[in-house]
Write a protein that holds these residues in place. Structure first.
Motif, short mmCIF file in Angstrom:
data_model
loop_
_atom_site.label_atom_id
_atom_site.label_comp_id
_atom_site.label_asym_id
_atom_site.label_seq_id
_atom_site.Cartn_x
_atom_site.Cartn_y
_atom_site.Cartn_z
N ASN A 229 9.89 45.85 21.67
CA ASN A 229 11.23 45.28 21.82
C ASN A 229 11.34 43.96 21.05
N ASN B 54 14.26 41.56 21.50
CA ASN B 54 14.51 40.99 22.82
C ASN B 54 15.76 41.58 23.50
N THR C 17 11.70 42.69 28.08
CA THR C 17 12.15 42.10 26.82
C THR C 17 10.94 42.01 25.89
N THR C 18 11.00 41.19 24.87
CA THR C 18 9.91 41.15 23.88
C THR C 18 8.56 40.90 24.55
N ASN C 19 7.59 41.73 24.24
CA ASN C 19 6.24 41.59 24.78
C ASN C 19 5.25 42.13 23.76
N SER D 26 1.02 40.52 27.03
CA SER D 26 1.99 39.90 27.93
C SER D 26 1.79 40.35 29.36
N TYR E 154 6.19 43.39 34.18
CA TYR E 154 7.37 42.59 33.82
C TYR E 154 8.16 42.24 35.06
N LYS F 243 17.93 43.32 26.25
CA LYS F 243 17.92 43.49 27.70
C LYS F 243 18.56 44.84 28.01
#
Length: 738
Positions: A689, A692, A727-729, A186, A219, A694
């Motif tokens: 994560n 997801n 978040t999700t990566n 990501s 990010y 925050k």
């Protein structure tokens, strides 16, 4: 900004050293397994013996092996790879674990964590912090590391006030090998690594090396990182001699992201927004300067000579030189001429005393260390004694490289210029003595002398003259009692003293050194593949230098002395085999971290607070790894981390509160054995994560007197900034071994 300037300071550290050490064997995520007592100690391991402890020591510690690091080594910095160890909290400015990252242990900042590489101090001599961004992909050249919690055995470098991390670089390989590793993920993240070893040539000489490049967009908006690094070592070894010449280092260019977010609406709805580089052009349009970066290079040169004379005596000599040089660059609007020593301009009667400009703030540093240790070892006594001397010489200066109105400046003019000299001399003796089959004793005495002198001006054009001389006596003692072959009890006491850092002196030249008395009481149990340990710690401080949550004008964290404070906690960790293929590896820390009494001024009134939480010190930190290995060459892990709520101030101000968070990562590794060109192909995957969440893991808090804008009134303004985490990566990689 604070982090960057500190970072630059720290980067300047250079080292000369010598050391000795022990390496434990670890599971996939850092839990220590029993060492084979019949194993002959490798000469490589002797390089760090002076700063490490063994499995029977009364020092609380965790060992992490190369194999454990490799499973998640897909580009993230070393602190992120240690995230699931006991009492550890990690954070990253760019949000995804690449670039500027930090680690706290027992709530204590990186400035209080002693870092050594092959026994050589790595913390910056002035800021006392550690900047892992200068060690891109260093995990790929790490043989093992040991995390000691509490005072530990920090023999070289600044004293540990929360933890020590002792890194041992790659050991000698008997066989020739090569490795090509690539990973992608990501935020346009990628890591490319090439490694080689000649193996032992003529049974005595090995040459090994690594080249790496890690890059990521981050990010957070524009929080890019470009990390180029290298590692090269030449070794000579025979039965009694090990000589290693090592050089490593690299260059990093990271777009600034240390401002965080103060706008709570953006934190909620636009959490990747980055204020760094923000300015307004002549048409009133919002723009972002494209080179708002930290640009720094650091090169280390180490020489280690370990000599074994007989079965009892050996010596180790270590030398180190580190060169650090670089700057951070900023676009600044409407800067006053006075702030840069410039004269006002008169254009036909119009006086101009402000300008837009681009500035660079530089560090140019040299750091030298020499360490020498001797070791005597027999069946009952293991005695090490020696000393270390380091010399740091650092220049701090600033340049204006462009200005809309340049006044009388010339190219390469320095609008501020300062120099710092720091010398650090320490002598130590430590011993482990087996009194009988049940009782082992541990003792450690260190005398340390530090001199620190500065000349010139700060970035505020204020004269900065410090001339300090500190002498510290740091005793340590402990006892280990073996109840039986499966259970050990231990108790230890350690005192540590530590000098203030550069920023402390800039904010208050009357600031005092801090002192810690650390008591550790623990139990270790191991039977077959099941292990469990419980440790209680009592850390009592005099004049502790605690983070206020505030920063100075360049983002360095402000600290203050607190007369009395303490940290009391219980650490639990275990390895629990559920089946031959399924293992749990939980750990948990429950603690109380308190300031006995704190005096401050708020809205013009003096206030005394008592029993408030120490900043950045959550009372509950827990982690777990569920490791499933259905096949010998396939492993899957669910990694969980919980960090309780914490405050960024010592006043428990509501606006300084960081909420608790619970995150989960998934890691998978598959090794394909081949009989063709490659010995093996390793496939790795990491999803961070996965639910997801925050969350925010770090930030800053500040107050200031606003009476200047409202004459006759008294008003204290509060503010806070936050560092949102990704978040999700994901990251995926392939390693070719041959």
């Amino acid at each position: 900004m604070k982090i960057l300037f500190n970072n630059l300071s720290k980067k300047s550290r250079q080292r000369l050293t010598l050391s000795i050490a022990f390496l434990g064997i670890c599971s996939a995520y850092g839990q220590e397994k029993q060492q084979d007592s019949t194993k002959v100690e490798k000469l490589d391991e002797v390089l760090v013996r002076a700063v490490r402890v063994d499995a029977k020591s009364p020092i609380t510690h965790s060992n992490v092996t190369k194999e454990a690091l490799a499973k998640r080594n897909l580009g993230q910095d070393i602190p992120m790879l240690l995230n699931f160890l006991p009492s550890v909290v990690t954070t990253t400015d760019a949000g995804a674990g690449i670039g500027y990252t930090g680690i706290r242990v027992r709530g204590v900042s990186s400035q209080s964590t002693n870092i050594t590489i092959n026994g050589i101090p790595y913390n910056d001599a002035e800021s006392l912090g550690t900047f892992w961004v200068n060690l891109g992909d260093f995990a790929s050249s790490t043989e093992s590391l040991q995390l000691q919690r509490g005072v530990g055995t920090s023999t070289n470098g600044s004293g540990a006030f929360g933890a020590s991390i002792n890194v041992l670089t790659d050991a000698i390989s008997k066989d020739a090998s090569g490795e090509i590793s690539n990973s992608f993920g990501s935020y346009n993240t990628r890591k490319h690594t090439v490694k080689f070893s000649t193996g032992l040539m003529n049974d005595h000489i090995e040459i090994a090396g690594r080249l790496s490049n890690i890059a990521s967009d981050g990010y957070i908006d524009r929080a890019s990182a470009d990390l180029k690094s290298y590692f090269l070592q030449g070794s000579y070894v025979d039965d009694n001699t090990l000589i290693k010449a090592i050089t490593f280092g690299g260059k990093e260019v990271t777009y600034q992201s240390w401002n965080g977010l103060e706008d709570l609406d953006k934190l909620e709805n636009d959490r990747t927004y980055n204020t760094a580089g923000e300015y307004t052009d002549n048409n009133g349009n919002l723009q972002f300067y494209d080179n708002e970066v930290d640009n720094y290079s650091q090169d280390h040169y180490q020489l280690h000579w370990n000599q074994r004379y007989d079965n009892q005596w050996s010596t180790t000599l270590g030398l180190n030189y580190t060169k650090g040089q670089g700057y951070f660059e900023q676009y600044k609007e409407d800067e006053g001429f006075d702030d840069y020593g410039l004269d006002p301009l008169d254009f036909n009667g119009d006086i101009i005393n402000e300008t837009d400009l681009i500035r660079r703030r530089w560090l140019d540093n040299d750091f030298y260390v020499i360490n020498a240790n001797a070791n005597y070892k027999d069946d009952n006594l293991n005695l090490i004694f020696g000393g270390s001397f380091s010399h740091y010489d650092g220049d701090h200066f600033g340049e204006v490289i462009w200005a809309e109105y340049a006044s009388q400046t010339e190219i390469r003019d320095r609008y501020y210029d300062g120099n710092s000299i720091k010398n650090d001399l320490s002598l130590f003796t430590k011993a482990n003595y087996r009194l009988n089959e049940k009782i082992s004793l541990y003792g450690d005495l260190q005398v340390r002398n530090v001199t620190y002198k500065t000349t010139g001006t700060t970035s505020d054009l204020v004269e900065f003259a410090v001339d300090k001389d500190f002498t510290f006596f740091n005793p340590k003692a402990g006892i280990t009692y073996s109840l039986n072959t499966d259970n050990d009890l231990y108790f230890s006491y350690a005192r540590a003293n530590r000098e203030p850092n550069r920023t402390d002196f800039e904010s208050d030249q009357t600031i005092k050194p801090e002192q810690l008395n650390d008591f550790e009481l623990g139990w270790r149990h191991k039977k077959n593949n099941l292990s469990f340990s419980a440790n209680t710690y009592f850390m009592f401080y005099n004049d502790q230098l605690v983070l206020t949550g505030e920063s100075d004008d360049v983002g360095n964290p402000i600290r203050q002395n607190v007369d009395k404070s303490y940290r009391i906690g219980l650490e639990l960790e275990a390895i629990i085999p559920i089946t031959p293929k399924l293992t749990l590896q939980p750990n948990m820390t429950i603690s109380a971290n308190k300031v006995d009494e704190l005096s401050l001024s708020f809205d013009g009134e003096s206030q005394n607070l008592s029993n408030t939480d120490i900043s950045f010190s959550p009372s509950l930190v827990a982690a777990n790894a569920i490791v499933f290995q259905p096949l010998e060459n396939l492993q899957m892990s669910l990694l969980s981390k919980y960090v309780g709520e914490q405050f960024m101030s010592n006043t428990e101000a509501k606006s300084s509160k960081l909420d608790s968070y619970f995150i989960n990562d998934f890691n998978i590794n598959y090794t394909l054995k081949t009989d063709s060109i490659f010995d093996a192909i390793v496939f790795s995957g990491l999803v961070n994560n996965i639910f997801n969440v925050k969350y925010v893991s770090n930030g800053y808090y500040y107050t200031y007197d606003d009476s200047w804008s409202n004459p006759g009134s008294i008003a204290t303004i509060e503010g806070a900034g936050f560092y949102p985490q990704a978040t999700t990566n994901f990251l995926v990689g392939v390693t070719l071994k041959f």
